[in-house]
Structures are given as C-alpha cells and as structure tokens.
Design a protein around this motif. Structure first.
Motif, PDB file in Angstrom:
ATOM      1  N   ARG A 151      37.105 -16.000 -17.670  1.00 30.06           N
ATOM      2  CA  ARG A 151      36.228 -16.252 -16.753  1.00 30.06           C
ATOM      3  C   ARG A 151      34.883 -15.342 -16.761  1.00 30.06           C
ATOM      4  O   ARG A 151      33.776 -15.333 -17.029  1.00 30.06           O
TER       5      ARG A 151
ATOM      6  N   GLN B  51      38.557 -21.427 -10.841  1.00 23.89           N
ATOM      7  CA  GLN B  51      39.542 -21.474 -10.049  1.00 23.89           C
ATOM      8  C   GLN B  51      40.547 -22.525  -9.959  1.00 23.89           C
ATOM      9  O   GLN B  51      41.829 -22.181  -9.685  1.00 23.89           O
ATOM     10  N   ASP B  52      40.273 -23.668 -10.169  1.00 27.86           N
ATOM     11  CA  ASP B  52      41.243 -24.852 -10.414  1.00 27.86           C
ATOM     12  C   ASP B  52      42.026 -24.472 -11.628  1.00 27.86           C
ATOM     13  O   ASP B  52      43.228 -24.793 -11.599  1.00 27.86           O
TER      14      ASP B  52
ATOM     15  N   ASN C 181      33.722 -24.674  -9.433  1.00 28.27           N
ATOM     16  CA  ASN C 181      35.183 -24.192  -9.180  1.00 28.27           C
ATOM     17  C   ASN C 181      36.096 -24.512 -10.226  1.00 28.27           C
ATOM     18  O   ASN C 181      37.278 -24.299 -10.297  1.00 28.27           O
TER      19      ASN C 181
ATOM     20  N   GLU D   2      40.827 -14.648 -15.500  1.00 29.61           N
ATOM     21  CA  GLU D   2      39.855 -13.763 -15.125  1.00 29.61           C
ATOM     22  C   GLU D   2      39.299 -13.168 -16.287  1.00 29.61           C
ATOM     23  O   GLU D   2      38.224 -12.966 -16.472  1.00 29.61           O
TER      24      GLU D   2
ATOM     25  N   TYR E 145      42.942 -21.728 -12.706  1.00 28.67           N
ATOM     26  CA  TYR E 145      43.792 -20.404 -12.326  1.00 28.67           C
ATOM     27  C   TYR E 145      44.877 -20.969 -11.551  1.00 28.67           C
ATOM     28  O   TYR E 145      46.108 -20.698 -11.673  1.00 28.67           O
ATOM     29  N   GLN E 146      44.670 -21.865 -10.587  1.00 28.36           N
ATOM     30  CA  GLN E 146      45.788 -22.707  -9.800  1.00 28.36           C
ATOM     31  C   GLN E 146      46.691 -23.342 -10.722  1.00 28.36           C
ATOM     32  O   GLN E 146      47.907 -23.173 -10.692  1.00 28.36           O
TER      33      GLN E 146
END
Length: 429
Positions: free
Chosen positions: A332, A65-66, A62, A329, A68-69
């Motif tokens: 990624r 995602q981490d 993840n 994104e 991104y946050q």
C-alpha cells in the motif's frame, strides 16, 4: 490443509506447454514464467495457480483494507492483481478517462490447484483434495498435444495521434520547467474493437519473441492479461523487501558489435541515468515507510540487463521490515510503483490523469502472489496485451519517462519500440 507431492519432470519446455494448455480449461488462471532467466531473487522458474476456492474482487474504495482482511484470514497462497487505479484508494485521486476493458480494480483468488516448478522438480499442492485427483490431472496434462495455429489479423488503432502525443509531451515539459514535477511516465493506448483472438496462443507468441523474466498468462473468466513484463515491482522474502525499477531503454541489433555499442551507449546516457536515479530516490522513500531504521539500501544502480527485444537499465533497492509489518502495508505504501508514475509521485499522477486519454486499469499495475507465510512477489504490468473476450475489446499501452531533457519526437519513437512486439504477435500470418 494442502496435499503436497513432488514429481521429477524431464522434458521441461514440453511439460510447461502442456501445463499451460491444461490450465486454460479453468475459469481462473495465473501462470507465471521466468523463462529460465537467471535472477538473484527467485523462488521458482514457473508457477501455475488455477481454480478459485475463494476470491476477492473489488473496486478501489477500501481495496487495500479489504485485501488485508482477506489475506489475514486466508493465510494461504493467493494469486491476482493490483490495478494502477488503486492509487485512488491511497490518495485523493480520481480516474475519469475512458475504459474499454472493464476489469475490477483488484482481484485475488485462493487456488484449489497449485504447481511450483524449480529446474526439473515439480511440486503440486492441492486444496480439498479428492482421491487420486493429483494423479489423474497429471496424466491428463501429459496426454495433451498442442499444435494449433490461428493467424491474427486485427485492425489496431492509436488512441493518441502522433501530433497530439507531441503536444501532450510538450505540456508535460511545461509542468517540469515550472517545477510542478521532475519526471512523469506518460503512456498512450493502442486498441482494437470487435477483436477476436485466441488469448493463449497470442500469449505464447509474445512470450517466445520476448522471453522476459516476469511473463504472465492471466485469465479470470472472460478477462485476460498476456504479459511479457521484464520488470519486478516488489518482492518480500522473509524480512527483506526488494524493488527493481526499470528506467532506460535501448533497441537490440543483430550486429553483435553494434549491439554492444547500443548497450554501452545506454549505460553512459546521462538522460537515462538521471531518469533511473530519480526513480531510485522515489523508491527509497516509498520503502522507508515500512523499513526498519537505516535499512534502505541501493544494491545496484543503473545496471544494464539484456532481453531479446531491448536493453534495459535496472536498479535494485532493498530494505528490511519487522516481522509484525503486514505485507499489505508494504504494498500500500509503495503503490503504484515509481517507475510508472514519476516524482513527486502524487503531482505526477495528477498530471498523468490530465494528459492521458485512457484509464490505465491493470496496465502499469502488478500481478503476483502471496505465500502462506506472508511473503510475496509482484511484477509490473508492461509490454502486455489486455483483452475482454465478452465485449471483444483489446488494448495495449506503452509509455516513457519524461524529464527536462526529453525530446518529444524521441519519446514517441521509444513508445513505438516498446509496442513492436505486441504489433508483431497481433498481426502475424
């Protein structure tokens, strides 16, 4: 909020040296240097970020995602790296090879202190400023004198023997002839155990003999990257995304006529051009995941760029993205970069994992930064030394692209050419 001031600097090379030595007292350091290389896409000549106010450190699970946050919430300058093994987050892949360095898979920090240099103008941005802190730091930087010299004498070992290397490249060629892949970047590690070096001094020696446009001195406590990278992975500038993969290498010569001939030979080398064009197609596909319709374009195809150590074949691929597209994104969907994997990408990464004997980690990953408005710029971590001062393990890896036309012996010689600068600085008198 950041406090921002600007200053004029006259003796730029001296100041840059003083700035780097001053930075080294901090736990977290990212120093990015273009070495005044004339780049079409460039915001700064030199950037320094030190001293984490906040940070993120994680393994591959993840990870995007981490990130991104973290990036979405911070909306500030962030500096750090993406390791090659984040491929395990984006695809059903695994990394079970040996890892002597033990770096996190992802690390970024929000710097308290930031220095941005363009020509003779220095912009200083401090977060949570104390009274007079900028002026006192600036005076401290100007007072630094640097003239240390620590000779290096390190026993460097080769993880894969020449005989084994030739055998592994032959196996990769079997995969190519079977149609499993068209191209793959195969790498091997050189390493030293019980290594004691002065990382900053080694970086400066490596940078001096290479003067690349994407040099990095990175420090996270006892983990170091000393990079003389010539390659950009990905840059976002407003709505424009730029990728500049390198495929194709030729040595330099002190004889000017011969040097021009080597450059010309590289430009006309069908094998090198085919390698480059395969990666251009892969990058076009990667960028298309986030690009607006019809916006992916090849600005330059197989152009020859000259550096102090080598000539390189570089292409430039660009795309446009919507304002609403997350910078994470874009990263990624294009990571790891095609120049360090192969085509098709997933199959190439699977075969690479089978045949290589070392976990790549930060090597063939990317180091760079995000701006507060979501732009970014990242290099490709090649021509680099990685060092863990805690366990005294030092590592550098080199590789080449294997295609159907590859001759294993020639690929081995290309790897040694790419390793030359690292050997030189680590075994200096």
């Amino acid at each position: 909020m950041r406090t921002v001031i600007t200053k004029d600097i006259s003796q730029f090379p001296d100041f840059k040296n003083q700035l780097l030595h001053w930075a080294n007292q901090h736990r977290e350091v990212v120093f990015l240097d273009s070495n005044a290389y004339n780049q079409k896409y460039s915001s700064y000549d030199t950037v320094l970020a030190v001293d984490a106010f906040t940070s993120i450190k994680t393994d591959y699970e993840n990870a995007f995602q981490d990130l991104y946050q973290y990036q979405s919430q911070t909306k500030d300058w962030l500096f750090g790296y993406l390791s090659y093994d984040l491929k395990n987050d984006t695809e059903a892949l695994h990394s079970n090879n040996f890892d002597g360095l033990d770096f996190p898979d992802l690390f970024f920090f929000q710097p308290k202190k930031l220095f941005l240099i363009k020509e003779n103008e220095l912009e200083i941005q401090y977060l949570r400023l104390c009274d007079d802190e900028i002026d006192s730091d600036f005076e401290e930087i100007l007072s630094i004198t640097t003239n240390t010299h620590h000779p290096s004498s390190i026993t460097i070992k080769q993880r894969i023997s020449k005989e084994n290397y030739l055998s592994k490249v032959s196996k990769m060629l079997e995969h190519i002839h079977r149609g499993d892949i068209y191209e793959a970047n195969f790498c091997m590690e050189f390493y030293a155990e019980n290594a004691q070096i002065e990382p900053l001094e080694i970086y400066q020696k490596l940078n001096a003999i290479s003067e690349p446009p994407f040099a990095v001195y990175f420090k996270n406590n006892f983990q170091y990257l000393l990079s003389a990278s010539p390659e950009r992975y990905l840059r976002k500038e407003g709505n424009k995304v730029i990728s500049q993969p390198i495929k194709g290498t030729a040595r330099r010569s002190f004889d000017l006529e011969q040097d021009e001939q080597l450059k010309s030979d590289l430009a006309q080398n069908e094998k090198e051009r085919s390698e480059n064009i395969m990666i251009v197609d892969l990058v076009r596909n990667d960028l298309s995941h986030t690009a607006t319709k019809g916006s992916v374009q090849v600005e330059e195809l197989c152009q020859i760029y000259t550096f102090k150590q080598v000539h390189q074949m570089i292409s430039t691929i660009v795309s446009e993205v919507e304002n609403t597209t997350s910078p994470i994104e874009i990263l990624r969907t294009s990571f790891p970069m095609g120049s360090m994997t192969g085509a098709p990408k997933i199959s190439a990464m699977q075969i690479i994992e089978e045949l290589e004997e070392t976990k790549r980690g930060l090597y063939s990953g990317a180091v760079g930064y995000f701006t507060p408005n979501g732009d970014f710029d990242f290099n490709v971590v090649i021509r680099s030394i990685l060092y863990n001062s805690k366990n005294q393990y030092l590592s550098f890896s080199v590789g080449s692209a294997i295609t159907s036309q590859a001759i294993p012996e020639n690929e081995y010689e290309e790897c040694l050419l790419k390793a030359k600068a690292m050997f030189e600085v680590l075994q200096s008198k």
